[in-house]
Design an enzyme around this catalytic site. Sequence first.
Site, PDB file in Angstrom:
ATOM      1  N   ASP A 127       9.900  -5.947   8.712  1.00 32.65           N
ATOM      2  CA  ASP A 127       8.858  -5.643   9.686  1.00 32.65           C
ATOM      3  C   ASP A 127       8.592  -6.964  10.415  1.00 32.65           C
ATOM      4  OD1 ASP A 127       6.937  -3.174  10.181  1.00 32.65           O
ATOM      5  OD2 ASP A 127       5.678  -4.932  10.385  1.00 32.65           O
ATOM      6  N   SER A 161       4.638   3.931   2.966  1.00 35.16           N
ATOM      7  CA  SER A 161       4.145   2.736   2.296  1.00 35.16           C
ATOM      8  C   SER A 161       4.245   1.558   3.275  1.00 35.16           C
ATOM      9  CB  SER A 161       5.010   2.473   1.059  1.00 35.16           C
ATOM     10  OG  SER A 161       4.567   1.337   0.363  1.00 35.16           O
ATOM     11  N   LYS A 162       3.582   0.487   2.996  1.00 31.99           N
ATOM     12  CA  LYS A 162       3.724  -0.717   3.816  1.00 31.99           C
ATOM     13  C   LYS A 162       3.259  -1.910   3.007  1.00 31.99           C
ATOM     14  CE  LYS A 162       4.840  -1.653   8.160  1.00 31.99           C
ATOM     15  NZ  LYS A 162       5.573  -0.788   9.104  1.00 31.99           N
ATOM     16  N   GLY A 163       3.819  -3.067   3.322  1.00 35.93           N
ATOM     17  CA  GLY A 163       3.416  -4.260   2.602  1.00 35.93           C
ATOM     18  C   GLY A 163       3.193  -5.403   3.566  1.00 35.93           C
ATOM     19  N   SER A 186       0.838  -1.187   0.000  1.00 34.00           N
ATOM     20  CA  SER A 186       0.000   0.000   0.000  1.00 34.00           C
ATOM     21  C   SER A 186       0.879   1.244   0.000  1.00 34.00           C
ATOM     22  CB  SER A 186      -0.875  -0.039   1.257  1.00 34.00           C
ATOM     23  OG  SER A 186      -1.593   1.159   1.350  1.00 34.00           O
TER      24      SER A 186
END
Length: 480
Positions: free
Chosen positions: A153, A110-112, A65
Site C-alpha cells: 500500500d 483487512s488493512k494494516g 485491522s
Amino acid sequence: MSNSNATASEPSFRESVDIMFNRAVALMDLPPGLEEKIRVCNATYTVRFGVRLRGKIETFTGYRSVHSEHMEPVKGGIRFSLGVNQNEVEALAALMSYKCALVETPFGGSKGGLCIDPREWDEDEMERITRRFAYELIKRDLINPSQNVPAPDMGTGEREMAWMADQYKRMNTTDINGAACVTGKPINAGGIQGRVEATGRGVQYALHEFFRHPEDMKAAGLKGTLDGKRVIVQGLGNVGYHAAKFLSEEDGSLITGIIERDGALVDDGGVDVEAVHKWISKHGGVKGFPGATYVENGAEILEKDCDILIPAALEGVINMSNAANVKAPLIIEAANGPVTAGADEVLREKGCVIIPDMYANAGGVTVSYFEWVKNLSHIRFGRMQRRQEEARHELIVGELQRLSEHLGDQWSMTPNFKQKYLRGAGELELVRSGLDDTMRTAYQAMREVWHSRDDVHDLRTAAYLVSIGRVASSYKAKGL
Ligand code: GLU
C-alpha cells in the site's frame, strides 16, 4: 497533501465511509442487526515494538485491522506512513471488504499500517523494522496464507513484501504454502507478472469500460473516446504513475496536470509522464522540471478545467473546502477515500460522475488474488498450455496459408496476423486478461443497479449496494 483545509463540519475518513455505507443500506432490506454486523470492524490489533537503531531503542506503533471475516483469508495492504492511525486503518479495512466483494475476490477485508516515515531510514534499518513488525503480526496469525494476506500500500512495495514473506518462512519452515502469506512480492520471491502496474492498469480498464457505455458518458457530459481527453492526476506514486502512463501512451489522453507533494506541473498540450517520473525519482519532487509550467500551490490544480480527474494519493483531498470549485465532469478515485462524504454530495448535485474507489482501484487486489492462487498452485499461469496453444494455432495458420496460396494474393493474410496469432498467452497476458474481465464485469454489476433503480443516482451507492448485498448473502448462507 492532507485534508487540513477541510472545514470543521467535515466528517473524518472513517465517518465518511460509514455515511456512504449508511446511505446505501437505507435502500436495502437487510435482516435486523445484519447491517451493523457488516459495518463494524471485527477487531483491530495495535502493536508497539522497539528496534535498536542508531544507538538507541526506537519504538514504533503498528496496526492490523480485520473488518469482515465472511470469507477467509482476509486481505488488504500494509501502509507505511506517519499519518497512519487506528481510525484510518479501520476505514481502509472496511473498504477492502466491499472492494473484494465487488470484484469477486474470495476474501474478507483487512488493512494494516505502521506509523513511520520510510524516507528517514536506510534500507538495512527498514528491513529490521519491517521484519520486526512482520514478526509481531505473524505470531498472531495476522500474516498467514489461510487467514490474513497483506499486500503493498502507500509507502510499501515489493521489497517490504519480500522481507515479510521471508520472515514468515523463517517462522513456519514446513508450511508449503508459505509464499502465499503476502502478495505483491517480487517475481523471484513468488510474485506474479503485472502486479506492480495492476492498480494503475485497473484504472485504465475501468475507464475503457466506462467509455463503452454512451449513456454513462452522457451522464458526465463526455463524448468520443479517451483520445485527446484532458486528464489531471493527483499523486504520481505507483498507482498515479501507471494510470497516467497507460492513458497517455496507449489511449492518447493528454495529462494536462500532475499534482505532487511540492506543487504541480501543468501543460495543456500534455506533460511527459515518463520524464516527470524520472525527475521525481532524482530530485524528490516536481519543482524545477523543465518541460512544463510549475505551480507552487498544487491543490489549486484540482480545481482546473479538465475532462477526467484522477486523485491517486491520499484520502480526503477533495473535501468541503474545494468540492464546489472542482470542474472535472468525471472523477475516478484511484486512491482510497479521496472524496469526503460532504464533497461527494456537493459533486453529485453538480452532476459530476464519480467512479468510486472500491471499484476504481480494485486492480491491485484482483492481481493479488491471482498471485495468491499462483502461490497455492505452485505453478506459473500458462506454463502447461502455452506451447500446446501455439501448436494448435500453427495448424490453423498452416491451413490458412495453404488456402491463400491456392486462392491468390488478394486472399493473403494481413501483415503481422501470423506472428500475433501464433503467440500463446504467457503469464502477463493472462493476468491482464483476467484483470480486464474483472473490471468489466464489476462495472456492469454497478451500472445495472445505477440505471435500473429509481432510488440510486450514483455509482458509489450502486457499488455499495452490490457489495453489501454479496457480503450479506455470504453471512446469511453461513447462518449468521
Ligand atoms: N493496498 C491495495 C488496496 O488498497 C492492495 C490490497 C491487496 O492487494 O491485498 O487495494
